[in-house]
Design a protein around this motif. Structure first.
Motif, PDB file in Angstrom:
ATOM      1  N   LEU B 434     -25.842 -22.838 -51.491  1.00 59.80           N
ATOM      2  CA  LEU B 434     -25.160 -21.558 -51.303  1.00 59.80           C
ATOM      3  C   LEU B 434     -25.846 -20.417 -52.041  1.00 59.80           C
ATOM      4  O   LEU B 434     -25.876 -19.286 -51.541  1.00 59.80           O
ATOM      5  CB  LEU B 434     -23.716 -21.644 -51.786  1.00 59.80           C
ATOM      6  N   VAL B 437     -24.426 -15.770 -55.043  1.00 67.41           N
ATOM      7  CA  VAL B 437     -23.451 -14.830 -54.464  1.00 67.41           C
ATOM      8  C   VAL B 437     -22.407 -15.592 -53.636  1.00 67.41           C
ATOM      9  O   VAL B 437     -21.195 -15.428 -53.802  1.00 67.41           O
ATOM     10  CB  VAL B 437     -24.144 -13.762 -53.590  1.00 67.41           C
ATOM     11  N   ARG B 440     -20.094 -17.633 -55.796  1.00 67.73           N
ATOM     12  CA  ARG B 440     -19.057 -16.821 -56.437  1.00 67.73           C
ATOM     13  C   ARG B 440     -17.934 -16.498 -55.442  1.00 67.73           C
ATOM     14  O   ARG B 440     -16.752 -16.605 -55.766  1.00 67.73           O
ATOM     15  CB  ARG B 440     -19.668 -15.529 -56.989  1.00 67.73           C
ATOM     16  N   VAL B 441     -18.319 -16.148 -54.208  1.00 69.14           N
ATOM     17  CA  VAL B 441     -17.295 -15.864 -53.191  1.00 69.14           C
ATOM     18  C   VAL B 441     -16.448 -17.117 -52.930  1.00 69.14           C
ATOM     19  O   VAL B 441     -15.224 -17.036 -52.779  1.00 69.14           O
ATOM     20  CB  VAL B 441     -17.957 -15.349 -51.891  1.00 69.14           C
ATOM     21  N   HIS B 442     -17.091 -18.288 -52.918  1.00 68.76           N
ATOM     22  CA  HIS B 442     -16.329 -19.530 -52.750  1.00 68.76           C
ATOM     23  C   HIS B 442     -15.282 -19.692 -53.855  1.00 68.76           C
ATOM     24  O   HIS B 442     -14.127 -20.013 -53.593  1.00 68.76           O
ATOM     25  CB  HIS B 442     -17.277 -20.736 -52.746  1.00 68.76           C
ATOM     26  N   GLU B 444     -13.998 -17.373 -55.684  1.00 68.78           N
ATOM     27  CA  GLU B 444     -12.968 -16.325 -55.561  1.00 68.78           C
ATOM     28  C   GLU B 444     -11.943 -16.702 -54.495  1.00 68.78           C
ATOM     29  O   GLU B 444     -10.731 -16.503 -54.675  1.00 68.78           O
ATOM     30  CB  GLU B 444     -13.627 -14.981 -55.242  1.00 68.78           C
ATOM     31  N   LEU B 445     -12.426 -17.255 -53.381  1.00 65.62           N
ATOM     32  CA  LEU B 445     -11.491 -17.686 -52.325  1.00 65.62           C
ATOM     33  C   LEU B 445     -10.613 -18.824 -52.825  1.00 65.62           C
ATOM     34  O   LEU B 445      -9.410 -18.866 -52.557  1.00 65.62           O
ATOM     35  CB  LEU B 445     -12.278 -18.135 -51.086  1.00 65.62           C
ATOM     36  N   LYS B 446     -11.231 -19.754 -53.544  1.00 63.13           N
ATOM     37  CA  LYS B 446     -10.469 -20.864 -54.105  1.00 63.13           C
ATOM     38  C   LYS B 446      -9.350 -20.333 -55.015  1.00 63.13           C
ATOM     39  O   LYS B 446      -8.199 -20.764 -54.921  1.00 63.13           O
ATOM     40  CB  LYS B 446     -11.427 -21.786 -54.867  1.00 63.13           C
ATOM     41  N   LEU B 448      -7.991 -17.414 -54.954  1.00 65.44           N
ATOM     42  CA  LEU B 448      -6.987 -16.667 -54.185  1.00 65.44           C
ATOM     43  C   LEU B 448      -5.935 -17.622 -53.616  1.00 65.44           C
ATOM     44  O   LEU B 448      -4.734 -17.375 -53.710  1.00 65.44           O
ATOM     45  CB  LEU B 448      -7.687 -15.901 -53.055  1.00 65.44           C
ATOM     46  N   LEU B 461     -15.992 -27.619 -55.063  1.00 57.95           N
ATOM     47  CA  LEU B 461     -16.416 -26.759 -56.172  1.00 57.95           C
ATOM     48  C   LEU B 461     -16.050 -27.432 -57.485  1.00 57.95           C
ATOM     49  O   LEU B 461     -15.005 -28.075 -57.584  1.00 57.95           O
ATOM     50  CB  LEU B 461     -15.690 -25.419 -56.080  1.00 57.95           C
ATOM     51  N   ARG B 471     -18.859 -11.554 -61.638  1.00 62.57           N
ATOM     52  CA  ARG B 471     -19.538 -10.379 -61.083  1.00 62.57           C
ATOM     53  C   ARG B 471     -20.174  -9.581 -62.210  1.00 62.57           C
ATOM     54  O   ARG B 471     -19.591  -9.450 -63.278  1.00 62.57           O
ATOM     55  CB  ARG B 471     -18.522  -9.487 -60.366  1.00 62.57           C
ATOM     56  N   PRO B 472     -21.362  -9.051 -61.980  1.00 68.89           N
ATOM     57  CA  PRO B 472     -22.055  -8.282 -63.026  1.00 68.89           C
ATOM     58  C   PRO B 472     -21.260  -6.993 -63.341  1.00 68.89           C
ATOM     59  O   PRO B 472     -20.502  -6.521 -62.530  1.00 68.89           O
ATOM     60  CB  PRO B 472     -23.389  -7.944 -62.396  1.00 68.89           C
TER      61      PRO B 472
END
Lengths: 472, 472
Positions: B434, B437, B440-442, B444-446, B448, B461, B471-472
Motif C-alpha cells: 500500500l 499514504v 494511513r487512509v486504511h 483512518e477508515l478502520k 472511523l 492492519l 498526518r504531517p
C-alpha cells in the motif's frame, strides 16, 4: 470572498502553476460555471485552474486547503445533476487538459489514462489494437473518463458489460491536503486492503480528485446485430423485457422508447416511426460469430410472442445504426421540444411496465408531457418531464412530477439515480434513499477525507449536516 | 481477560441471546479457534456466539462495545490467511447458523441470502431455476457466502466472470456499536451515494459484520467444453497463455499446474500425468451452443502453436471433469506431501512465465520444493512452499521463500494477495504494497468504523499503528 482574499488565492495559485493554467478572465471563467443539469444553481468561481499534470492538482489543493477555499473538480461538464457546478468564490479545477492516454497494454488488457481523456477518444484508441472499453454513456463523444469515473457513468451496453466501476483497476487520487493516494492495482485480481478504488468512483469529486486511472479492457466484441419492435401497450413491452430476461438471453443493448419519445423523434428528424405504438424496444447482440444472429432471432421471437409488431431485424450494421438512431438522438429530440427535467430512476426489471404506467399517471395528474426513454434491460429509465420554463406554474408542476417519479421509484424498491449521479439535484432524495444510518456514515466518510469541507462542497451531501444526526 | 470479566461478558451475552447461541464449553470453543491458514497464531476465545439472526449479532456487538471486548466474525473457517483466527479473550461470532436463502428472484436475477449459506448450496439452489452464481472458490463446498464476501473470494471462473465483489448489489451490515447499516440496492444499476457495499466486501470483518447480502445472478451458462495440454517449458506455457489473451478468446477457466504439482497429483491419485512436462494448462469455454466447441478448438490450436503437446479436447463433460480433477484436487494432493505455505500472488499476465521461473530459482536457493498451481488466465498463482514442520531450519527457509515470492510479485507490479486475503499472514506485506499514504487512509477508515478497535483486531492492519505514521 472579498476582492483581497481572492487576490491572495490567485497569487498563491500562480506561485506554483504555469501562467496558462490560471484563468481569471470573467468571460472565460463563466464557461466553467456549470454542467448540463437543468434547474441547478451555479455560483461564480474566483479562479479557474486548468491542470496539466498531477503536481498542478496538488498545488491547487494545497493552496485551497491552506486558505479554506472550495474546489470544484470538472471534466467535460456534461453531467446532468449539477455535480460540476461552481460555488461562489471557488477554484474550478478543470482536468480537461490532462488528456494523455499514458499506456495501452494489450498483453494485460489495460489502459492507463489521465482524467481528461474523452471517452470516445479512448474507445477508438483501444479499438485500434483490437480491444474494447465498454462504458458508453450517451455523452461519450464529449464526456471525459474523469467525469465518467466521478459519476460512475453507465450507458447503453451496461445490460451486458456493467458500468464504469466494473472497469477500474486502480486510481491515482489527490487528497484534500494535496497528498497523492494510489489505490488498487494493475492485475486482474487483488484483495490487498480495502477497496478504496470503488469508494472514489461515483463520489462526484467530494472525497478527492482523480488524476489517473488504470482501466480494464476487453477483447473487441463483434459488430452487433439489431432488432426493433413496436408494442401496442406498455404492459406488452414490459412483458417482452421480462421474457427476454427469463429466457436467459444476454443482449448487449436493450432500450426502450415510449410513444411520446417516438413522436419527439419523428418531429426532430422525421424518422417515420409509427406514432400509434405505445412503445418501441430495440435490442442488440454482439455475441461471437453465428450466436449474435441466433440471439437476435430469439429476441425477435420473444418480442412477437409478447405482442410486438413491425418486428424488424437489421440486415446489416448500418441498418442497425439507423434503428438505434431514434434512441441515440432522443436527448436532442426532446431538447428541441423545450425545457425538461430528466429523471434517472432504476427499478427492479419485473416492475418496468408498472413504473412507466405510474409515470403516465403522474403526467396526467400534473397536466404535462412526460416522455420516457431508457435502458430497459437494466430497469434504468429516464422520464423527461417537459414544460415551459417561462410559465411559473408549469415549472412548479414539473418539479412536482420530477419528485413524484423518484418517490414512486423508491416505493417500488428502486433507486433515485441509476447513472446520472446526485450532484445538487437529488441531495434530499439521496438522504431519503439512504436512511439515517447510511447518511451518517456518508457524512463521516466525507469528514474523514475532507475535514475542512473544501472538496466540491454541497454536492451529494448537504454542507450543513442537518440531515445527518450525530451518533446517539 | 480475567475470569470475572469473562463471567460478566458471558452473562451480558446470555441476557439477549437464546441459550443455544452461547458457547462456553472449552472443547466446543476450541473448534472455533482458527481457520485453515498455516503458521498463524490463534488465541483462546472467551465465548462463542452462534448467531441465528441479525438481532443476535447486534446484541453481541452492543455488549462487546460496552465492555471493550474483541469480536472475531467467522464463516466456514476455510480461510487461508488467519483472518478468522480467535484472539485471546474474544467473542468468536459465528454466522454459520444464519444460513437461510431468503429469496431467489429469477425475474430480477438476484438472490438475498444470510451469510452462513454455503457457496455450493446457493449455487445449486439458483441452478434449479436456471440461474448461475459464478464466484467459485476452491472451498465452495464448505465456505460460506459471508466468508466469501469478507475475503472477496475468487475462484476458477474469475477469468471470465470476475470475483465475489462483482456479484454483490447490497449488504446488511451490523456496525461496531450494533447499529444496522444497509448498503447498495436491488437494482441492476445505481449511483446513489458512496459505494459502501464494496468497502465492506474484502474488509475481512474489520469494519462491520455482514448479516445479509443481495447477490446478482446470471443466466445459466452452457456445460463447458475442456481442453488440456502439456508444455515442455514454463516459457512455452506462459507464451500459450499470452497468445490466448492476445487472440481475444474468452475462456471460462484457464488453469496452470507446474511439474511438481503434476507429480503431486500422480502421487495422490495415480492420475497418470506425464511427469516430464514442465507444465500443464487446462482451459474451458462455456459459451453458448457451437461457440464453446469453436473456442476450445481455437485454444487447442493456440496451445499447439505455442509448443504444447498431448493436447486433449474432452469428448464430453465427464471427461472434462476428469481433465480438471488434477487441478481441483491439487490442494489435497499437496497437503498429502506434508506442510506447506501457500502463496497467492497475482502478477501481470504477460509476466506469468517469468514469475514462475523466478519462483523456481527461489526454491533452488532455499533447497525446498515449491509447487505452483493457479489461475493462469488472471495471472493469479499459488506457489506452495513444501517443508518439514519438525525441521526448524526448513521452517525458516520456507518462511523466507514465502516472503521472497511476495517480494518478487510486488517487484513485477503484482499484488501479494489475489484472492486469499491479508488476515494475519500478510499484514506486513500489505503495508509494503500500500505504501504510507494508503496505509494511513486504511487506518483512518478502520478507526472511523471501529473506534474502539474491537472488530477482528490485528487482522489486515496491525493494531499498534506503528505502520501508520500520523498526518504531517
Amino acid at each position: 470572498m472579498t476582492a483581497d482574499s481572492s487576490d491572495v488565492l490567485i497569487a498563491e495559485l500562480r506561485a506554483g502553476l504555469p501562467d496558462e493554467a490560471v484563468v481569471t478572465d470573467p468571460d472565460r471563467l463563466a464557461s466553467y460555471r456549470q454542467d448540463m443539469a437543468t434547474f441547478c444553481p451555479a455560483g461564480t468561481p474566483a479562479v479557474g485552474v486548468l491542470a496539466r499534470e498531477t503536481a498542478h492538482v496538488q498545488h491547487a489543493l494545497r493552496v485551497a486547503s491552506r486558505l479554506g477555499v472550495p474546489v470544484v473538480p470538472q471534466g467535460g461538464r456534461t453531467g446532468l445533476s449539477g455535480g460540476a457546478n461552481a460555488v461562489d468564490g471557488c477554484v474550478v479545477l478543470s482536468l480537461e487538459k490532462m488528456d494523455r492516454i499514458i499506456e495501452i497494454d494489450p498483453a494485460n488488457r489495460i489502459a492507463v489514462v489521465e482524467p481528461g481523456v474523452v471517452n470516445a477518444v479512448l474507445s477508438r484508441a483501444v479499438a485500434e489494437v483490437g480491444l474494447f472499453y465498454p462504458p458508453d454513456p450517451s455523452s461519450w463523444e464529449i464526456s471525459t473518463i474523469g467525469g465518467n469515473l466521478a459519476t460512475n457513468a453507465g450507458g447503453l451496453c451496461c445490460v451486458k458489460y456493467g458500468v464504469t466501476t466494473d472497469f477500474v483497476r486502480g486510481l491515482e487520487v489527490v487528497l484534500a491536503d494535496g497528498e497523492v493516494l494510489r489505490t488498487g492495482r494493475r492485475t486482474a485480481k487483488g484483495v490487498a486492503g480495502y477497496d478504496l478504488t470503488r469508494l472514489f468512483v461515483g463520489s462526484e469529486g467530494t472525497l478527492g480528485v482523480i488524476t489517473q486511472a488504470t482501466l480494464a479492457l476487453r477483447p473487441a466484441s463483434q459488430e452487433p446485430r439489431t432488432v426493433a419492435a413496436l408494442f401496442p401497450t406498455l404492459a406488452a413491452a414490459g412483458d417482452a423485457v421480462a421474457r427476454v430476461v427469463a429466457s436467459g438471453l444476454v443482449p448487449s443493448l436493450l432500450e426502450f422508447m415510449d410513444q411520446r419519445s417516438l413522436r419527439a423523434a419523428n418531429a426532430y428528424r422525421n424518422m417515420g416511426l409509427p406514432e400509434h405504438a405505445a412503445a418501441m424496444l430495440i435490442a442488440q447482440s454482439d455475441a461471437h460469430s453465428d450466436q449474435a444472429g441466433a440471439d437476435i432471432a430469439a429476441i425477435a421471437a420473444v418480442f412477437s410472442g409478447a405482442g410486438g409488431f413491425d418486428v424488424v431485424e437489421a440486415e446489416n450494421a448500418a441498418e442497425g445504426d439507423l434503428l438505434l438512431a431514434a434512441r441515440r438522438d432522443s436527448h436532442f429530440a426532446l431538447e428541441a421540444l423545450g425545457s425538461r427535467l430528466t429523471d434517472d430512476v432504476c427499478v427492479p426489471l419485473s416492475l418496468l411496465a408498472d413504473f412507466v404506467q405510474r409515470v403516465e399517471k403522474v403526467a396526467a395528474d400534473v397536466g404535462l408531457t412526460v416522455a420516457v426513454v431508457g435502458h430497459a434491460g437494466d430497469g434504468n429509465l429516464h422520464p423527461n418531464v417537459m414544460f415551459d420554463a417561462d410559465d411559473a406554474d408549469q415549472v412548479r408542476r414539473a418539479q412536482h412530477a420530477f419528485d413524484e417519479i423518484m418517490r414512486i421509484g423508491l416505493e417500488m424498491g428502486g433507486t433515485v439515480t441509476g447513472e446520472h449521479g446526485v450532484g445538487l439535484l437529488k441531495r434530499e432524495w439521496l438522504a431519503r434513499e439512504l436512511g439515517p444510518v447510511s447518511l451518517r456514515v456518508h457524512h463521516e466518510l466525507k469528514r474523514l477525507f475532507d475535514p475542512q469541507g473544501i472538496l466540491n462542497p454541497g454536492k451529494v451531501l448537504a454542507t450543513e449536516i442537518a440531515d445527518a444526526p450525530p451518533r446517539p
